[in-house]
Design an enzyme around this catalytic site. Sequence first.
Site, mmCIF file in Angstrom:
data_model
loop_
_atom_site.group_PDB
_atom_site.id
_atom_site.type_symbol
_atom_site.label_atom_id
_atom_site.label_comp_id
_atom_site.label_asym_id
_atom_site.label_seq_id
_atom_site.Cartn_x
_atom_site.Cartn_y
_atom_site.Cartn_z
ATOM 1 N N GLY A 51 36.570 63.917 59.705
ATOM 2 C CA GLY A 51 36.792 62.543 59.577
ATOM 3 C C GLY A 51 36.822 61.849 60.964
ATOM 4 N N LYS A 70 29.709 67.509 70.927
ATOM 5 C CA LYS A 70 30.793 66.920 69.982
ATOM 6 C C LYS A 70 30.860 65.564 70.299
ATOM 7 C CE LYS A 70 35.795 67.948 68.806
ATOM 8 N NZ LYS A 70 37.080 68.898 69.059
ATOM 9 N N ASP A 163 47.129 74.990 69.212
ATOM 10 C CA ASP A 163 46.350 75.055 67.904
ATOM 11 C C ASP A 163 45.929 76.274 67.725
ATOM 12 O OD1 ASP A 163 45.964 74.249 65.442
ATOM 13 O OD2 ASP A 163 44.210 73.059 66.044
#
Length: 747
Positions: A51, A70, A163
């Site tokens: 997204g 990216k 993360d």
Amino acid sequence: MLRDYRLGPSSTARRLGRPRLEGSRSRVEAGAMKLTQIGPYQVVRELARGGMGVVVVARRPGLDREVALKLMLAEQAGPRELARFQAEAQALGRLDHPGVVRVHDFGREGAHPYLVMELVQGEALDEVLAREGPLPPERAVAYALELCEAIEYCHQQGVLHRDLKPANALLDAEGRIRVTDFGLAKDAQGQSLTATGQVMGTPSYMAPEQAAGEKERFGPATDVYGLGATLYALLAGRPPFHGQSAVNLLVAVMRKPPAPLPGTLDPALRALVLRCLEKEPAARYPSAAALGEELRRFQAGALAAPRSGARVAALLGALVVGLVLVAGWFLTRPTPDRAKSTPRPSASSTTPTPSGPPAGSEAEGYRWAWRTLQRDPDHAQARELRDEGWLKHPLGQIVLPTTSNHDVQGCFLPQSRPATSPPGVLVLPVHDDDRDLWIWDWWKGEAPRKQPIAPPGLATSWREMPLLTAGGKLWLTLDAQANTLHRTKSRFEPGRACELTPLEGPKQGHFEKVAIDPARKLIVAGGVDGAAPRLYDTETGRAKDLDLDGLKVGAARYFAFSPGGELVLGTFKAEGDDSLGFLVVWDRRGRVRAHAGLALKLNRPFASEDGRTVGVSHAEGVQLYRLTNELVPTKDLSLAPFSAGRNEVRDACLFAGGRLIVVSGGSSDGDRPGGKTPGLLQLWPVEGRRNSPLRERANEGEPDELDQCRGRMQLSPDRRFLLVGSLKGVIEVYEGDADLPQVYRSP
């Protein structure tokens, strides 16, 4: 943020069923645009899409290399998302570690920022789990240890990941772990990019303080939680928490214990994982380095499950196999003519340890206490005697036959898992015409036995300590004329003849000094005046030179690695002046991190477990530094027994997380004022000033050969044992700092 920077048989693109676009160029949709080129990079194919962005394989004309690019889809991102994307670029840009995916470039294509990274051929650990299910503990722990090393490096650079999970740990084509996706990375000294109370991360793996949005509590322990949650998943095949909704999952992370790990796992390993997952950050391991050290202890078979009350039943079950053998330690047997061994109390595998200390010397009482504690860790009298005798007496000692006045050196032999006995030692006399190697099972109280070498008579003398690699091969530096480095053709097996083959160096004498990293995968070697040291891959034998940053150095003095293996350290004579020396620190890719010059003759360098403290001993004491972008002097420990010039320091190593330091030395010259003194082994505090050591080796029962000097020291991988070499063929094993006496456990 997307995390799929990989390419391979199980890549996300293939898993999601997207066709791979063939041909030299492709295009990627970014909003209404269809891009075939992003900045100077040509799009080869799309790899994954989410997204917030898209990841493509790209190539820059003129460079024969594909990269992962990216691209942020800016139309769907606000200022905070763009700031996090830029933070990821900045965080990755200053990281240079073999365990971290490297960033090559950062730029914009119109309104779209992009990040260019190396393309990792392989798959992520979540894909490995999906295919294989729970991993064997040995494999899971090995992966976790590599993650710890990479994350500790990140923390040293001021970057928190925040993360960590199996999906963000890539397994490259060579089987190495690579950490990726720093989209939530936070500069440990800067401002958080997450608003107060905002939850960022992956709920199943995030720490409770993240789930609560308490950014002021974020720190290294936050990543320690992520490391523990990742290890949990590797062992159990599932994350530690699950819920029917995101809200339920966050509540479970903050308030509930994790689901039980499989009961078949080693209790010590279960306890290690659960400590990582404690709700309070202060209750976890304080750093990734500390967690890594515990994982190494587990690999070495030295990690015991914690006790509550008298003892946990699981601990007794885990020890039952070892107890039968422990009762037979320190046997006294006939001593061959070629080698002497200090007598030990007689026992057999069917005779229990005496209920009280034997009548005799303090040293024998200490060894009785140590043996008793292997069987009964709560034995009060044994604990008291053992704490009193720690470092004052050796657990084992031998005197090898030698005709020289040089060091005897050795290395601990690898242990199988689970370990049922302490590690044996491979010993060799250095600078000696005696070409024998020796195997010493020191805890049995036996004399050492010869280790055959093929072909016989290969060496004219030994030069440096033996090195055993992760693949089980033995590397030796021999031949005093050429200092050639040899390695065994196959795995080293104690008692079986080891056939050696030479590995040529760039110059004669290049291999006079060597060292091996803790993972036993890299060897650094050097010695020749002005020649660059070399870094060797222990499996392939490939080598590259270490940069000397223009320093005019003479011959190498000593080499070492930091406990985590991230740093390579070396000391050198100055060119044309042996009274001056250099201390040089490299990263494991061979690039100089920092260096310092001293008007002293330098011994072997060392570093703390977190890599932030670097030190080197010299004749009169120890110089400590803080490692930043340079070596900043922090402490000059001038030790009273050495500063008068009668004795000299030969080696040093840090204990207790850098709070204590052990030094070895003594008099190597009978003409010194006052004559010879027994070899010294002393414990000193790093802080404060003292005129006498906290503790030192007692002279009781010293053999005649120890009338001069103790030399090189080596800790076992689990830090339970300290190997100390000495002049005239003496080598000893002491306790390390894995189980410090109570008086030294607190700062």
